[in-house]
Design an enzyme around this catalytic site. Structure first.
Site, PDB file in Angstrom:
ATOM      1  N   LYS A  27       0.835  -1.214   0.000  1.00  0.00           N
ATOM      2  CA  LYS A  27       0.000   0.000   0.000  1.00  0.00           C
ATOM      3  C   LYS A  27       0.872   1.267   0.000  1.00  0.00           C
ATOM      4  O   LYS A  27       0.679   2.152  -0.821  1.00  0.00           O
ATOM      5  CB  LYS A  27      -0.937   0.025   1.236  1.00  0.00           C
ATOM      6  CG  LYS A  27      -1.884  -1.170   1.322  1.00  0.00           C
ATOM      7  CD  LYS A  27      -2.835  -1.058   2.494  1.00  0.00           C
ATOM      8  CE  LYS A  27      -2.152  -1.109   3.851  1.00  0.00           C
ATOM      9  NZ  LYS A  27      -1.472  -2.371   4.155  1.00  0.00           N
ATOM     10  N   ARG A  80     -10.189   0.460   8.545  1.00  0.00           N
ATOM     11  CA  ARG A  80      -9.685  -0.882   8.833  1.00  0.00           C
ATOM     12  C   ARG A  80     -10.713  -1.729   9.559  1.00  0.00           C
ATOM     13  O   ARG A  80     -10.446  -2.882   9.871  1.00  0.00           O
ATOM     14  CB  ARG A  80      -8.475  -0.739   9.736  1.00  0.00           C
ATOM     15  CG  ARG A  80      -7.158  -0.953   9.034  1.00  0.00           C
ATOM     16  CD  ARG A  80      -6.104  -0.811  10.096  1.00  0.00           C
ATOM     17  NE  ARG A  80      -4.905  -1.494   9.793  1.00  0.00           N
ATOM     18  CZ  ARG A  80      -3.866  -0.929   9.202  1.00  0.00           C
ATOM     19  NH1 ARG A  80      -3.924   0.303   8.783  1.00  0.00           N
ATOM     20  NH2 ARG A  80      -2.773  -1.614   9.025  1.00  0.00           N
ATOM     21  N   ARG A  82      11.491  -5.360   5.015  1.00  0.00           N
ATOM     22  CA  ARG A  82      11.310  -3.942   4.678  1.00  0.00           C
ATOM     23  C   ARG A  82      12.314  -3.070   5.432  1.00  0.00           C
ATOM     24  O   ARG A  82      12.600  -3.280   6.598  1.00  0.00           O
ATOM     25  CB  ARG A  82       9.888  -3.503   5.036  1.00  0.00           C
ATOM     26  CG  ARG A  82       9.716  -1.985   4.980  1.00  0.00           C
ATOM     27  CD  ARG A  82       8.290  -1.549   5.049  1.00  0.00           C
ATOM     28  NE  ARG A  82       7.535  -2.236   6.086  1.00  0.00           N
ATOM     29  CZ  ARG A  82       6.208  -2.177   6.181  1.00  0.00           C
ATOM     30  NH1 ARG A  82       5.527  -1.507   5.292  1.00  0.00           N
ATOM     31  NH2 ARG A  82       5.601  -2.807   7.145  1.00  0.00           N
ATOM     32  N   ARG A 124      11.002  -1.044  10.989  1.00  0.00           N
ATOM     33  CA  ARG A 124       9.899  -0.673  11.879  1.00  0.00           C
ATOM     34  C   ARG A 124       9.809  -1.629  13.065  1.00  0.00           C
ATOM     35  O   ARG A 124      10.040  -2.828  12.915  1.00  0.00           O
ATOM     36  CB  ARG A 124       8.584  -0.720  11.089  1.00  0.00           C
ATOM     37  CG  ARG A 124       8.055   0.648  10.748  1.00  0.00           C
ATOM     38  CD  ARG A 124       6.934   0.619   9.761  1.00  0.00           C
ATOM     39  NE  ARG A 124       5.785  -0.189  10.133  1.00  0.00           N
ATOM     40  CZ  ARG A 124       4.672  -0.284   9.403  1.00  0.00           C
ATOM     41  NH1 ARG A 124       4.586   0.384   8.265  1.00  0.00           N
ATOM     42  NH2 ARG A 124       3.673  -1.032   9.781  1.00  0.00           N
ATOM     43  N   ARG A 126      -0.531  -9.098  13.038  1.00  0.00           N
ATOM     44  CA  ARG A 126      -1.176  -8.058  12.220  1.00  0.00           C
ATOM     45  C   ARG A 126      -1.973  -8.683  11.071  1.00  0.00           C
ATOM     46  O   ARG A 126      -3.040  -8.193  10.704  1.00  0.00           O
ATOM     47  CB  ARG A 126      -0.116  -7.098  11.668  1.00  0.00           C
ATOM     48  CG  ARG A 126       0.378  -6.094  12.719  1.00  0.00           C
ATOM     49  CD  ARG A 126       1.719  -5.482  12.362  1.00  0.00           C
ATOM     50  NE  ARG A 126       1.784  -4.854  11.066  1.00  0.00           N
ATOM     51  CZ  ARG A 126       2.905  -4.673  10.368  1.00  0.00           C
ATOM     52  NH1 ARG A 126       4.083  -5.071  10.856  1.00  0.00           N
ATOM     53  NH2 ARG A 126       2.878  -4.089   9.207  1.00  0.00           N
TER      54      ARG A 126
HETATM   55  P1  AP5 Z   1       4.748  -1.597   1.786  1.00  0.00           P
HETATM   56  O1  AP5 Z   1       4.372  -0.793   0.589  1.00  0.00           O
HETATM   57  O2  AP5 Z   1       5.529  -0.911   2.849  1.00  0.00           O
HETATM   58  O3  AP5 Z   1       3.447  -2.356   2.385  1.00  0.00           O
HETATM   59  P2  AP5 Z   1       2.188  -1.811   3.138  1.00  0.00           P
HETATM   60  O4  AP5 Z   1       0.990  -2.470   2.542  1.00  0.00           O
HETATM   61  O5  AP5 Z   1       2.189  -0.320   3.193  1.00  0.00           O
HETATM   62  O6  AP5 Z   1       2.445  -2.456   4.554  1.00  0.00           O
HETATM   63  P3  AP5 Z   1       2.330  -1.895   6.025  1.00  0.00           P
HETATM   64  O7  AP5 Z   1       3.000  -2.910   6.889  1.00  0.00           O
HETATM   65  O8  AP5 Z   1       2.811  -0.477   6.120  1.00  0.00           O
HETATM   66  O9  AP5 Z   1       0.811  -1.960   6.260  1.00  0.00           O
HETATM   67  P4  AP5 Z   1       0.116  -1.951   7.569  1.00  0.00           P
HETATM   68  O10 AP5 Z   1      -1.278  -1.805   7.120  1.00  0.00           O
HETATM   69  O11 AP5 Z   1       0.385  -3.078   8.476  1.00  0.00           O
HETATM   70  O12 AP5 Z   1       0.787  -0.690   8.344  1.00  0.00           O
HETATM   71  P5  AP5 Z   1       0.225   0.689   8.830  1.00  0.00           P
HETATM   72  O13 AP5 Z   1       1.354   1.608   8.923  1.00  0.00           O
HETATM   73  O14 AP5 Z   1      -0.986   1.092   8.069  1.00  0.00           O
HETATM   74  O15 AP5 Z   1       5.553  -2.888   1.267  1.00  0.00           O
HETATM   75  C1  AP5 Z   1       6.068  -3.857   2.171  1.00  0.00           C
HETATM   76  C2  AP5 Z   1       7.448  -4.333   1.678  1.00  0.00           C
HETATM   77  O16 AP5 Z   1       7.284  -5.056   0.454  1.00  0.00           O
HETATM   78  C3  AP5 Z   1       8.432  -3.186   1.368  1.00  0.00           C
HETATM   79  O17 AP5 Z   1       9.708  -3.576   1.770  1.00  0.00           O
HETATM   80  C4  AP5 Z   1       8.337  -3.023  -0.167  1.00  0.00           C
HETATM   81  O18 AP5 Z   1       9.557  -2.560  -0.720  1.00  0.00           O
HETATM   82  C5  AP5 Z   1       8.021  -4.442  -0.628  1.00  0.00           C
HETATM   83  N1  AP5 Z   1       7.146  -4.471  -1.801  1.00  0.00           N
HETATM   84  C6  AP5 Z   1       6.084  -3.646  -2.053  1.00  0.00           C
HETATM   85  N2  AP5 Z   1       5.487  -3.987  -3.226  1.00  0.00           N
HETATM   86  C7  AP5 Z   1       6.190  -5.058  -3.710  1.00  0.00           C
HETATM   87  C8  AP5 Z   1       6.058  -5.886  -4.891  1.00  0.00           C
HETATM   88  N3  AP5 Z   1       5.090  -5.657  -5.808  1.00  0.00           N
HETATM   89  N4  AP5 Z   1       6.953  -6.889  -5.044  1.00  0.00           N
HETATM   90  C9  AP5 Z   1       7.938  -7.120  -4.126  1.00  0.00           C
HETATM   91  N5  AP5 Z   1       8.098  -6.373  -3.001  1.00  0.00           N
HETATM   92  C10 AP5 Z   1       7.246  -5.368  -2.792  1.00  0.00           C
HETATM   93  O19 AP5 Z   1      -0.303   0.313  10.306  1.00  0.00           O
HETATM   94  C11 AP5 Z   1       0.582  -0.004  11.347  1.00  0.00           C
HETATM   95  C12 AP5 Z   1      -0.209  -0.105  12.657  1.00  0.00           C
HETATM   96  O20 AP5 Z   1      -0.825   1.167  12.951  1.00  0.00           O
HETATM   97  C13 AP5 Z   1      -1.359  -1.106  12.676  1.00  0.00           C
HETATM   98  O21 AP5 Z   1      -0.919  -2.408  12.992  1.00  0.00           O
HETATM   99  C14 AP5 Z   1      -2.262  -0.496  13.757  1.00  0.00           C
HETATM  100  O22 AP5 Z   1      -1.787  -0.802  15.054  1.00  0.00           O
HETATM  101  C15 AP5 Z   1      -2.109   0.996  13.540  1.00  0.00           C
HETATM  102  N6  AP5 Z   1      -3.120   1.545  12.620  1.00  0.00           N
HETATM  103  C16 AP5 Z   1      -2.887   2.152  11.417  1.00  0.00           C
HETATM  104  N7  AP5 Z   1      -4.047   2.509  10.843  1.00  0.00           N
HETATM  105  C17 AP5 Z   1      -5.042   2.121  11.682  1.00  0.00           C
HETATM  106  C18 AP5 Z   1      -6.463   2.190  11.622  1.00  0.00           C
HETATM  107  N8  AP5 Z   1      -7.108   2.732  10.564  1.00  0.00           N
HETATM  108  N9  AP5 Z   1      -7.170   1.682  12.674  1.00  0.00           N
HETATM  109  C19 AP5 Z   1      -6.545   1.153  13.748  1.00  0.00           C
HETATM  110  N10 AP5 Z   1      -5.210   1.029  13.850  1.00  0.00           N
HETATM  111  C20 AP5 Z   1      -4.456   1.521  12.828  1.00  0.00           C
END
Ligand code: AP5
Ligand code: ZN
Length: 216
Positions: free
Chosen positions: A13, A88, A127, A160, A171
């Site tokens: 994402k 979410r 990552r 992270r 997660r």
């Molecule tokens: P990346 O693009 O970083 O993946 P991502 O989908 O953004 O993953 P996240 O881990 O950031 O998502 P998340 O939803 O868990 O985290 P968030 O910060 O929202 O890609 C991942 C890796 O793969 C990278 O190394 C990249 O280079 C590689 N890659 C990408 N595309 C690729 C491809 N096509 N091929 C190969 N490699 C590839 O949330 C974190 C925490 O915050 C949650 O756990 C929760 O506690 C809290 N939180 C956030 N939002 C909310 C909400 N709305 N409600 C409640 N809690 C929340």
């Protein structure tokens, strides 16, 4: 263009968001980034959010909804935005619908990035992120050209706190239980496009651009 990026942790994402906001010139609203910024700055919100994030759990709906609501009412969101990591839960999606209706706004599209569970752990654990500009790399799939440093600004890369195998697995489970039901929610609204996230980063972006009705 008013968009949501949906998908499990590690689906890509954030990686796709940085390209989408450039192409469509919309603000990038990542709730995860907002929480991490608050943790870094040691705010009350950051302290609360950290308790949940470290365990791989969702931050309570009421905290998240207020932040997003305030952000969406800012002027730069009037003509469009990209929500990354929000909503979410069904409660968050309903709250979002309410804010949008009250402000006479409509969602154009929900982009759902689909990736198998086995691939997700590998992606999140490998990552690495730039301390300065936030650029995202992967030790195997998207390495920086400069070893251990960002190839844009030469800063050190970091991992992270929630990108260890145990927390990532938690997660993913939380995603399946609480976030995946949103696929049905937005299918009913007729605005979801599912993209195969297991292709190259460029090909995933090409498919997203096609789903949004324009070529890359
Ligand atoms: P990346 O693009 O970083 O993946 P991502 O989908 O953004 O993953 P996240 O881990 O950031 O998502 P998340 O939803 O868990 O985290 P968030 O910060 O929202 O890609 C991942 C890796 O793969 C990278 O190394 C990249 O280079 C590689 N890659 C990408 N595309 C690729 C491809 N096509 N091929 C190969 N490699 C590839 O949330 C974190 C925490 O915050 C949650 O756990 C929760 O506690 C809290 N939180 C956030 N939002 C909310 C909400 N709305 N409600 C409640 N809690 C929340
Ligand atoms: Zn950088």
């Amino acid at each position: 263009m008013k968009l949501i990026l949906l998908g499990p942790p590690g689906a890509g994402k954030g990686t796709q968001a940085s390209e989408i906001v450039k192409k469509y010139n919309v603000p990038h609203i990542s709730t995860g980034d907002i929480f991490r910024k608050n943790i870094k700055e040691g705010t009350q919100l950051g302290l609360k959010a950290k308790e949940y994030m470290d365990k791989g759990l969702l931050v309570p709906d009421e905290l998240v909804v207020e932040i997003v609501k305030d952000r969406l009412l800012e002027d730069d969101c009037k003509s469009g935005f990209l929500l990354d990591g929000f909503p979410r839960t069904v409660v968050q999606a309903q709250a979002l619908d309410k804010v949008l209706t009250e402000s006479n706004m409509n969602l154009d599209k929900v982009i759902n990035i689909q990736v198998d569970k086995t691939v997700l752990v590998d992606r999140a654990v490998g990552r690495r992120i730039c301390k300065k500009c936030g650029a995202t790399f992967h030790i195997k799939y998207n390495p920086s050209n400069v070893d251990g440093k960002c190839d844009v600004c030469q800063e050190n890369l970091y991992q992270r706190a929630d990108d260890n195998e145990e927390t990532v697995s938690k997660r993913i489970q939380v995603y399946l239980d609480q976030t995946e039901p949103l696929i049905g929610y937005y299918t009913k609204q007729g605005i979801i496009s599912t993209i195969d996230g297991q292709q190259s980063i460029d090909k995933v972006f090409e498919d997203i651009a096609l789903a949004l009705g324009s070529e890359k």
